[in-house]
Design an enzyme around this catalytic site. Structure first.
Site, short mmCIF file in Angstrom:
data_model
loop_
_atom_site.label_atom_id
_atom_site.label_comp_id
_atom_site.label_asym_id
_atom_site.label_seq_id
_atom_site.Cartn_x
_atom_site.Cartn_y
_atom_site.Cartn_z
N TRP A 1 19.43 2.81 -0.53
CA TRP A 1 20.82 2.37 -0.80
C TRP A 1 21.77 2.83 0.30
O TRP A 1 22.86 2.30 0.44
CB TRP A 1 21.31 2.92 -2.15
N SER B 1 13.34 2.32 -1.84
CA SER B 1 13.48 3.69 -2.36
C SER B 1 14.92 3.94 -2.78
O SER B 1 15.83 3.21 -2.38
CB SER B 1 13.06 4.69 -1.29
N THR B 2 15.11 5.01 -3.54
CA THR B 2 16.47 5.36 -3.96
C THR B 2 17.32 5.70 -2.72
O THR B 2 18.53 5.51 -2.74
CB THR B 2 16.46 6.55 -4.94
N LEU C 1 -5.98 -7.72 -10.80
CA LEU C 1 -5.25 -6.68 -10.05
C LEU C 1 -3.90 -6.36 -10.71
O LEU C 1 -3.19 -7.28 -11.12
CB LEU C 1 -5.01 -7.20 -8.62
N ARG D 1 21.48 2.44 3.40
CA ARG D 1 21.49 1.56 4.57
C ARG D 1 22.79 0.74 4.61
O ARG D 1 23.47 0.62 3.60
CB ARG D 1 20.29 0.62 4.52
N ASN E 1 9.52 -2.42 9.51
CA ASN E 1 10.07 -3.79 9.59
C ASN E 1 11.22 -3.85 10.60
O ASN E 1 11.31 -4.80 11.39
CB ASN E 1 10.63 -4.23 8.23
N ASP F 1 6.21 0.54 6.31
CA ASP F 1 7.30 1.01 7.18
C ASP F 1 7.25 0.29 8.53
O ASP F 1 6.17 -0.05 9.01
CB ASP F 1 7.16 2.52 7.37
N HIS G 1 12.23 -7.76 7.75
CA HIS G 1 11.96 -7.70 6.30
C HIS G 1 11.30 -9.01 5.82
O HIS G 1 10.44 -8.99 4.97
CB HIS G 1 13.24 -7.41 5.52
N ARG H 1 4.93 11.19 7.18
CA ARG H 1 5.56 11.85 6.04
C ARG H 1 5.39 11.03 4.77
O ARG H 1 4.99 9.87 4.82
CB ARG H 1 7.04 12.17 6.32
C1 FPP Z 1 10.41 -0.58 5.87
O1 FPP Z 1 10.91 -1.03 7.08
C2 FPP Z 1 10.53 -1.45 4.73
C3 FPP Z 1 11.43 -1.36 3.69
C4 FPP Z 1 12.67 -0.61 3.68
C5 FPP Z 1 11.16 -2.01 2.44
C6 FPP Z 1 11.26 -3.48 2.44
C7 FPP Z 1 9.93 -4.06 2.34
C8 FPP Z 1 9.73 -5.35 2.39
C9 FPP Z 1 10.82 -6.34 2.55
C10 FPP Z 1 8.34 -5.83 2.26
C11 FPP Z 1 8.26 -6.75 1.09
C12 FPP Z 1 7.83 -6.17 -0.15
C13 FPP Z 1 7.81 -6.77 -1.38
C14 FPP Z 1 7.00 -6.18 -2.48
C15 FPP Z 1 8.58 -8.00 -1.70
P1 FPP Z 1 12.13 -0.26 7.72
O2 FPP Z 1 13.34 -1.10 7.58
O3 FPP Z 1 12.23 1.11 7.15
O4 FPP Z 1 11.67 -0.20 9.21
P2 FPP Z 1 12.18 0.82 10.33
O5 FPP Z 1 11.67 2.17 9.94
O6 FPP Z 1 11.53 0.29 11.57
O7 FPP Z 1 13.67 0.74 10.37
#
Ligand code: FPP
Length: 236
Positions: A65, A61-62, A127, A67, A18, A16, A33, A190
């Site tokens: 979508w 996650s489900t 792994l 966003r 990004n 979490d 990302h 959470r």
């Molecule tokens: C959380 O950051 C991340 C995600 C919604 C998932 C995306 C994850 C990646 C791109 C990592 C790469 C993974 C793989 C396996 C290719 P956020 O956008 O929720 O951050 P925020 O809470 O600061 O908005």
């Protein structure tokens, strides 16, 4: 440093932060990302290096979508690109990819890429990288309950016979041990609908570090903390 004590077999990660990482640097969220993908790659290498058996990453996650459409589209493109690009390294490290989540609703090119890499790595014995993609914990439980209900209706199972093993066996994670350690980055406290059944006795480790800044040394710190804890599984 990771000590000589046994490392956990299965570590699960809610990656979490990004978006906040990018916004904090005045960059578009998608730049976060992209960095997140690099952090995920570093995590796979570190997990392989210390001999984890299973690493589960919550990639989409489900609920994701919901966003903005352009962020979802970019995330899908990023996942599609990454999955093909990582295949040679997964092969050279003997890593097997498995995916947990609902296949329905995933854009076809992404689905194809995932299926291809799952297929190519199926005989790898190192792994196991579990990617939670289009994953929701409650959906997973619903799918399991529906599968068990169908067995009851078919006369194959009595309701009173349903055991934890039956539920576990009907989940996407069938055959995979429950996580020993769950890591969540970015300071949120959470679970966000992640592995609801499987984390009953999992140790939790949260950090305020944002995912793109989370590196192998953070993983080692989490594992060292885990190794200092005493797990009682409800006993004394
Ligand atoms: C959380 O950051 C991340 C995600 C919604 C998932 C995306 C994850 C990646 C791109 C990592 C790469 C993974 C793989 C396996 C290719 P956020 O956008 O929720 O951050 P925020 O809470 O600061 O908005």
């Amino acid at each position: 440093m990771v000590r000589a004590q046994p490392v956990p077999a299965h570590v699960a990660v809610i990656m979490d932060g990004n978006g906040r990482w990018a916004t904090g640097k005045g960059l578009p969220r998608v730049a976060g990302h992209r960095e997140g993908v690099k952090a995920a790659r570093a995590m796979v290498r570190a997990a392989d290096a210390i001999g984890l058996r299973f690493l589960t990453l919550y990639a989409f996650s489900t609920e994701n979508w919901n966003r903005p459409e352009d962020e979802v589209t970019t995330l899908m493109r990023l996942l599609e690109e990454s999955i093909y690009r990582e295949l040679p390294e997964l092969m050279s490290r003997n890593v097997r990819l498995r995916v947990i989540g609902r296949p329905t609703g995933v854009p076809l090119p992404v689905r194809r890429g995932i299926d291809h890499v799952v297929h190519e790595t199926r005989a790898n014995t190192g792994l196991t990288l579990l990617m939670a993609f289009n994953y929701g914990g409650r959906d997973e439980l619903l799918d399991a309950f529906r599968a068990l209900a169908r067995r009851v209706r078919a006369g194959d199972l009595e309701p009173e016979q349903i055991s934890e093993a039956h539920v576990g066996g009907a989940l996407y994670t069938d055959g995979i041990p429950d996580p020993d350690l769950l890591i969540r980055t970015s300071g949120e406290m959470r679970i966000s609908n992640f592995l609801l059944w499987q984390i009953a006795y999992t140790e939790l480790w949260m950090t305020t570090t944002l995912w793109p800044d989370f590196g192998p040394s953070d993983l080692y710190r989490a594992i060292a903390d885990f190794q200092r804890r005493t797990r009682r599984f409800g006993g004394v």
